[in-house]
Design a protein around this motif. Structure first.
Motif, PDB file in Angstrom:
ATOM      1  N   LEU A  27      -3.124  33.395  -8.508  1.00 45.11           N
ATOM      2  CA  LEU A  27      -1.860  32.670  -8.647  1.00 45.11           C
ATOM      3  C   LEU A  27      -1.941  31.333  -7.927  1.00 45.11           C
ATOM      4  N   GLU A  28      -2.520  31.322  -6.738  1.00 52.07           N
ATOM      5  CA  GLU A  28      -2.652  30.078  -5.985  1.00 52.07           C
ATOM      6  C   GLU A  28      -3.560  29.099  -6.718  1.00 52.07           C
ATOM      7  N   LEU A  57       3.279  35.439  -4.830  1.00 51.79           N
ATOM      8  CA  LEU A  57       4.376  34.495  -4.624  1.00 51.79           C
ATOM      9  C   LEU A  57       3.838  33.195  -4.055  1.00 51.79           C
ATOM     10  N   ILE A  58       4.291  32.100  -4.637  1.00 48.07           N
ATOM     11  CA  ILE A  58       3.893  30.784  -4.140  1.00 48.07           C
ATOM     12  C   ILE A  58       5.028  29.811  -4.444  1.00 48.07           C
ATOM     13  N   PRO A  69      14.491  16.262  -5.400  1.00 45.37           N
ATOM     14  CA  PRO A  69      13.516  17.242  -4.911  1.00 45.37           C
ATOM     15  C   PRO A  69      13.866  18.670  -5.338  1.00 45.37           C
ATOM     16  N   PHE A  70      12.841  19.446  -5.633  1.00 48.43           N
ATOM     17  CA  PHE A  70      12.998  20.842  -5.997  1.00 48.43           C
ATOM     18  C   PHE A  70      11.872  21.632  -5.341  1.00 48.43           C
ATOM     19  N   SER A  71      12.147  22.896  -5.031  1.00 46.59           N
ATOM     20  CA  SER A  71      11.120  23.828  -4.599  1.00 46.59           C
ATOM     21  C   SER A  71      11.115  24.953  -5.608  1.00 46.59           C
ATOM     22  N   LEU A  72       9.999  25.129  -6.290  1.00 47.89           N
ATOM     23  CA  LEU A  72       9.887  26.135  -7.345  1.00 47.89           C
ATOM     24  C   LEU A  72       9.230  27.385  -6.807  1.00 47.89           C
ATOM     25  N   LYS A  73       9.850  28.518  -7.018  1.00 51.12           N
ATOM     26  CA  LYS A  73       9.288  29.811  -6.618  1.00 51.12           C
ATOM     27  C   LYS A  73       8.527  30.357  -7.817  1.00 51.12           C
ATOM     28  N   ILE A  74       7.241  30.568  -7.645  1.00 50.72           N
ATOM     29  CA  ILE A  74       6.418  31.026  -8.770  1.00 50.72           C
ATOM     30  C   ILE A  74       5.871  32.399  -8.466  1.00 50.72           C
TER      31      ILE A  74
END
Length: 74
Positions: A27-28, A57-58, A69-74
């Protein structure tokens, strides 16, 4: 204290330090590839160094061309 040091400490408490698990998860690696592929379309994009990451999770930080700005949880 540098951000790099803070992120290392954060990951060590969360048990998600990449050096302690023997390398990057798939995933990373996918997230890093996506960062490179999408960098032309945004103001900035990077895998978060502050938020914890696990093999499942990343978080990816993105700033749009409009400066949002956004922080996306993948």
């Amino acid at each position: 204290m540098s951000l790099h040091k803070v992120s290392s400490i954060n990951r060590s408490f969360a048990g998600t330090n990449p050096t302690s698990r023997g390398g990057e998860s798939s995933l990373e690696l996918e997230a890093i590839a996506a960062v490179h592929e999408l960098s032309f379309a945004v103001q900035s994009i990077s895998v978060s160094e502050m938020l914890p990451r696990t093999p499942d999770l990343i978080f990816v930080n993105v700033t749009t061309l409009e400066g949002r700005p956004f922080s996306l949880k993948i």
